[in-house]
Design an enzyme around this catalytic site. Structure first.
Site, PDB file in Angstrom:
ATOM      1  N   ARG A 102       1.026  -1.462  -0.061  1.00  0.00           N
ATOM      2  CA  ARG A 102      -0.219  -0.090   0.259  1.00  0.00           C
ATOM      3  C   ARG A 102       0.807   1.209   0.021  1.00  0.00           C
ATOM      4  O   ARG A 102       0.583   2.191  -0.814  1.00  0.00           O
ATOM      5  CB  ARG A 102      -0.856  -0.025   1.451  1.00  0.00           C
ATOM      6  CG  ARG A 102      -1.987   1.055   1.168  1.00  0.00           C
ATOM      7  CD  ARG A 102      -1.886   2.019   1.673  1.00  0.00           C
ATOM      8  NE  ARG A 102      -1.033   2.247   2.940  1.00  0.00           N
ATOM      9  CZ  ARG A 102      -0.336   3.081   3.745  1.00  0.00           C
ATOM     10  NH1 ARG A 102       0.299   3.890   2.685  1.00  0.00           N
ATOM     11  NH2 ARG A 102      -0.152   2.502   4.766  1.00  0.00           N
ATOM     12  N   LEU A 143      10.154  14.961   2.014  1.00  0.00           N
ATOM     13  CA  LEU A 143      10.549  15.351   2.500  1.00  0.00           C
ATOM     14  C   LEU A 143      11.678  15.415   3.636  1.00  0.00           C
ATOM     15  O   LEU A 143      12.417  16.266   4.600  1.00  0.00           O
ATOM     16  CB  LEU A 143       8.678  15.718   3.213  1.00  0.00           C
ATOM     17  CG  LEU A 143       8.342  16.778   4.348  1.00  0.00           C
ATOM     18  CD1 LEU A 143       8.784  18.139   3.517  1.00  0.00           C
ATOM     19  CD2 LEU A 143       7.120  16.322   4.996  1.00  0.00           C
ATOM     20  N   GLU A 145      14.435  14.157   6.341  1.00  0.00           N
ATOM     21  CA  GLU A 145      16.023  14.755   6.541  1.00  0.00           C
ATOM     22  C   GLU A 145      17.026  14.030   7.871  1.00  0.00           C
ATOM     23  O   GLU A 145      15.444  13.518   8.787  1.00  0.00           O
ATOM     24  CB  GLU A 145      15.851  15.949   6.543  1.00  0.00           C
ATOM     25  CG  GLU A 145      15.755  16.789   5.586  1.00  0.00           C
ATOM     26  CD  GLU A 145      15.977  18.139   5.023  1.00  0.00           C
ATOM     27  OE1 GLU A 145      16.511  18.942   5.808  1.00  0.00           O
ATOM     28  OE2 GLU A 145      15.791  18.672   3.775  1.00  0.00           O
ATOM     29  N   ARG A 256      -2.404  10.505   4.002  1.00  0.00           N
ATOM     30  CA  ARG A 256      -3.106  10.105   5.480  1.00  0.00           C
ATOM     31  C   ARG A 256      -4.592   9.818   5.616  1.00  0.00           C
ATOM     32  O   ARG A 256      -5.071   8.442   5.980  1.00  0.00           O
ATOM     33  CB  ARG A 256      -3.087  11.778   6.643  1.00  0.00           C
ATOM     34  CG  ARG A 256      -1.546  12.329   6.719  1.00  0.00           C
ATOM     35  CD  ARG A 256      -1.063  13.083   7.849  1.00  0.00           C
ATOM     36  NE  ARG A 256      -0.177  13.328   8.084  1.00  0.00           N
ATOM     37  CZ  ARG A 256       0.170  14.519   8.760  1.00  0.00           C
ATOM     38  NH1 ARG A 256      -0.600  15.102   8.458  1.00  0.00           N
ATOM     39  NH2 ARG A 256       1.630  15.013   8.352  1.00  0.00           N
ATOM     40  N   GLY A 353       1.535 -19.803  19.800  1.00  0.00           N
ATOM     41  CA  GLY A 353       2.866 -19.829  18.964  1.00  0.00           C
ATOM     42  C   GLY A 353       2.790 -19.529  17.687  1.00  0.00           C
ATOM     43  O   GLY A 353       3.802 -19.096  17.401  1.00  0.00           O
ATOM     44  N   GLU A 376       4.210   9.499   8.167  1.00  0.00           N
ATOM     45  CA  GLU A 376       3.223  10.362   7.834  1.00  0.00           C
ATOM     46  C   GLU A 376       2.718  11.131   8.921  1.00  0.00           C
ATOM     47  O   GLU A 376       1.171  11.279   8.557  1.00  0.00           O
ATOM     48  CB  GLU A 376       1.428   9.572   7.200  1.00  0.00           C
ATOM     49  CG  GLU A 376       2.115   9.201   6.411  1.00  0.00           C
ATOM     50  CD  GLU A 376       1.933   9.736   4.509  1.00  0.00           C
ATOM     51  OE1 GLU A 376       1.661  10.986   4.480  1.00  0.00           O
ATOM     52  OE2 GLU A 376       2.468   9.397   3.309  1.00  0.00           O
ATOM     53  N   HIS A 379       1.833   9.079  15.601  1.00  0.00           N
ATOM     54  CA  HIS A 379       0.953   9.140  16.352  1.00  0.00           C
ATOM     55  C   HIS A 379       0.622  10.039  18.137  1.00  0.00           C
ATOM     56  O   HIS A 379      -0.208  10.752  18.019  1.00  0.00           O
ATOM     57  CB  HIS A 379       1.028   8.258  17.796  1.00  0.00           C
ATOM     58  CG  HIS A 379      -0.039   7.276  18.314  1.00  0.00           C
ATOM     59  ND1 HIS A 379      -1.378   7.196  17.549  1.00  0.00           N
ATOM     60  CD2 HIS A 379      -0.755   7.386  19.569  1.00  0.00           C
ATOM     61  CE1 HIS A 379      -2.399   6.488  18.314  1.00  0.00           C
ATOM     62  NE2 HIS A 379      -1.974   6.877  19.640  1.00  0.00           N
ATOM     63  N   ASP A 380       2.371  10.314  17.992  1.00  0.00           N
ATOM     64  CA  ASP A 380       2.072  11.776  19.084  1.00  0.00           C
ATOM     65  C   ASP A 380       1.813  13.242  17.953  1.00  0.00           C
ATOM     66  O   ASP A 380       1.186  13.717  18.497  1.00  0.00           O
ATOM     67  CB  ASP A 380       3.945  12.046  20.148  1.00  0.00           C
ATOM     68  CG  ASP A 380       3.810  10.778  20.116  1.00  0.00           C
ATOM     69  OD1 ASP A 380       2.988  10.333  21.351  1.00  0.00           O
ATOM     70  OD2 ASP A 380       4.944  10.559  20.742  1.00  0.00           O
ATOM     71  N   PHE A 396       2.995  22.044  19.159  1.00  0.00           N
ATOM     72  CA  PHE A 396       4.572  21.498  18.949  1.00  0.00           C
ATOM     73  C   PHE A 396       6.498  21.836  19.306  1.00  0.00           C
ATOM     74  O   PHE A 396       6.930  21.635  19.438  1.00  0.00           O
ATOM     75  CB  PHE A 396       4.543  21.650  16.965  1.00  0.00           C
ATOM     76  CG  PHE A 396       3.504  21.299  16.565  1.00  0.00           C
ATOM     77  CD1 PHE A 396       2.873  20.370  16.483  1.00  0.00           C
ATOM     78  CD2 PHE A 396       2.042  22.439  16.010  1.00  0.00           C
ATOM     79  CE1 PHE A 396       1.653  19.535  16.100  1.00  0.00           C
ATOM     80  CE2 PHE A 396       1.424  21.881  15.434  1.00  0.00           C
ATOM     81  CZ  PHE A 396       0.726  20.717  15.548  1.00  0.00           C
TER      82      PHE A 396
END
Ligand code: TGC
Ligand code: FAD
Length: 400
Positions: A102, A143, A145, A256, A353, A376, A379-380, A396
């Site tokens: 995907r 995007l 780096e 997203r 198992g 992308e 979570h934070d 941020f």
């Protein structure tokens, strides 16, 4: 390449609330045809590719024929011209097989074709989009780096105007598809520190794409770096329609959204596998599906999948109407990926198992989702996007 190491079973997608009734006939036909293609070309082989850290690039022409690259971009550029709901359903079906596959498709469609379509010149659209739609050309999106992941605005990759061309220097890392991509959509700063998008082509002097090895996650997807050492980029390769961080972030909204759907696919596969196993596996003289603790896991998985489906269907409707906000997309990406990861962990336990083997897809989905929850926007970061939206205060940068 064609070793079948994962058992195939008749697959019934969980649809507890009859959400199929909310889809058009066209949506169902598209979803079912992609599902059939995935069942034939990916599911039987994916364990082998992932175990061998092999990206199935031989599937690219077939993926192009199936319309998996840029499904919601217009037909005038050789794309399928579908709506956003269809795009989401396609991402769901691909990720039911594997998040890495995907990834390959969503980078191509949402992060390479979409910026060229949205911000490119007519000549750029004509030159690249039809070939990207068929897979004749593959792309990647630069995007992140080494020192700027969650904070892409701090990027140091830069270009100078040399009169008849731009000179590009810097490096990007963690770039899906980079080791084999023909073109890269690269975000870099000009002399004024303003961010622009540039189309860099494989073969340009000073441009290299080293592969990142040693991943435990997304093993059927190639990830690498983009290194620019005095790369001469023709002026006509600058995307003229955008400048600033809005450019790359606008593409991320689209990707997203696809991930929010994709995560449902991975979760469905984990749930279906666990349900089937629980009915077949006997301990203490009865199927383990008869034990309350296992039923709790299965019932909660299905509850969460149903919530994810409803959330994403509504988001798809808002996307089609052009009303979905960045924050709404963030909420869905964050919720669905974290929920899918939790479902994968629970489902793996149901298999005991056997859950850690490649005979079943669950452990692979779980490892893959550890990347999906990070890329992308982590979570934070998505939580902070929601927090910013509801309070109007950006957290941020913390107290700095
Ligand atoms: P901030 O000051 O909030 O915004 C800067 C400018 O951007 C605008 N903006 C957006 N525009 C369009 N769409 C969006 N989603 C936007 N979000 C913000 C904003 O209005 C502003 O515009 P302007 O004109 O006023 O300048 O930016 P910030 O520096 O505070 O950062 C905000 C933050 C942290 C949310 C953002 O940088 C972020 O999303 N960070 C996460 C980075 C990320 O997601 N990287 C992904 C890399 S690509 C990838 O992972 C591909 S994986 C693919 C795969 O394999 O499937
Ligand atoms: P960091 O930004 O260093 O974050 C580390 C930790 O700090 C995280 O938990 C994060 O949530 C937390 N953190 C950071 N800032 C804050 C804050 N303000 N408040 C609270 N916590 C914070 N990038 C591309 O450009 N193109 C691609 O194709 C691409 N593909 C990828 C494929 C894979 C397999 C992976 C793993 C990554 C890929 N990425 C890609 C990069 C991905 O987008 C970044 O990994 C991601 O944005 C996070 O950046 P980072 O890894 O540098 O983590």
């Amino acid at each position: 390449m064609e070793t079948k190491t994962q058992a195939t079973h008749t697959y019934t997608a969980p649809d507890y609330y009859g959400l199929d009734e909310l889809l058009s006939d066209e949506h169902k036909i598209i979803r079912d045809s992609v599902r059939a293609w995935i069942n034939e070309h990916i599911i039987p082989y994916i364990n082998d590719w992932a175990q061998n850290n092999q990206c199935p690039k031989h599937l690219i022409p077939g993926m192009g024929e199936m319309g998996l690259f840029g499904p919601s971009l217009p037909e005038e550029y050789g794309c399928p011209g579908l709506d956003e709901m269809a795009y989401g359903l396609i991402m769901q079906e691909i990720e039911r097989a594997d998040s890495g596959i995907r990834s390959m498709c969503s980078v191509q469609g949402s992060l390479v074709m979409y910026p060229i379509y949205k911000y490119g010149s007519e000549a750029q659209k004509q030159k690249y989009l039809p070939k990207l739609a068929t897979g004749e050309l593959m792309g990647c999106f630069g995007l992140t780096e080494p020192d700027h992941g969650s904070n892409p605005g701090g990027m140091t990759t830069h270009f100078t105007d040399e009169g008849d061309h731009y000179l590009l220097n810097g490096a990007k890392t963690w770039i899906s598809n980079s080791p084999f991509a023909d073109i890269a959509v690269v975000w870099a700063k000009n002399e004024e520190g303003r961010i622009h998008g540039l189309i860099v082509e494989r073969g340009m002097d000073g441009f290299s794409t080293p592969k990142i090895e040693n991943k435990w996650s997304l093993r059927a997807s190639d990830t690498g770096e983009l290194v620019f050492e005095d790369v001469k980029v023709p002026k006509e390769n600058l995307l003229p329609g955008i400048s600033g961080l809005r450019g790359p972030l606008g593409c991320l909204d689209k990707a997203r959204y696809g991930i929010a759907w994709g995560a449902i696919g991975a979760a469905m596969d984990c749930y279906s596998t666990a349900l089937r196993y629980a009915k077949e596996r006997e301990q203490f003289g009865q199927p383990i599906a008869g034990f309350q603790l296992q039923q709790k896991k299965l019932a909660e998985m299905l509850t969460e999948i149903t919530k994810m489906q409803l959330l994403t269907w509504r988001l798809g409707t808002l996307m089609n109407e052009g009303r979905a906000t960045t924050a709404q997309i963030s909420l869905a990406k964050r919720n669905n990926v974290a929920t899918a990861l939790e479902i994968a962990r629970e489902a793996r336990q149901v298999l005991g198992g056997m859950g850690i083997t490649g005979d079943y897809p669950i452990m692979r989905h779980m490892m893959n989702l550890e990347s999906v929850i990070t890329y992308e926007g982590t979570h934070d970061i998505h939580l902070l996007i929601t927090g910013y939206d509801i309070t109007g205060i950006s957290a941020f940068r913390g107290s700095k």
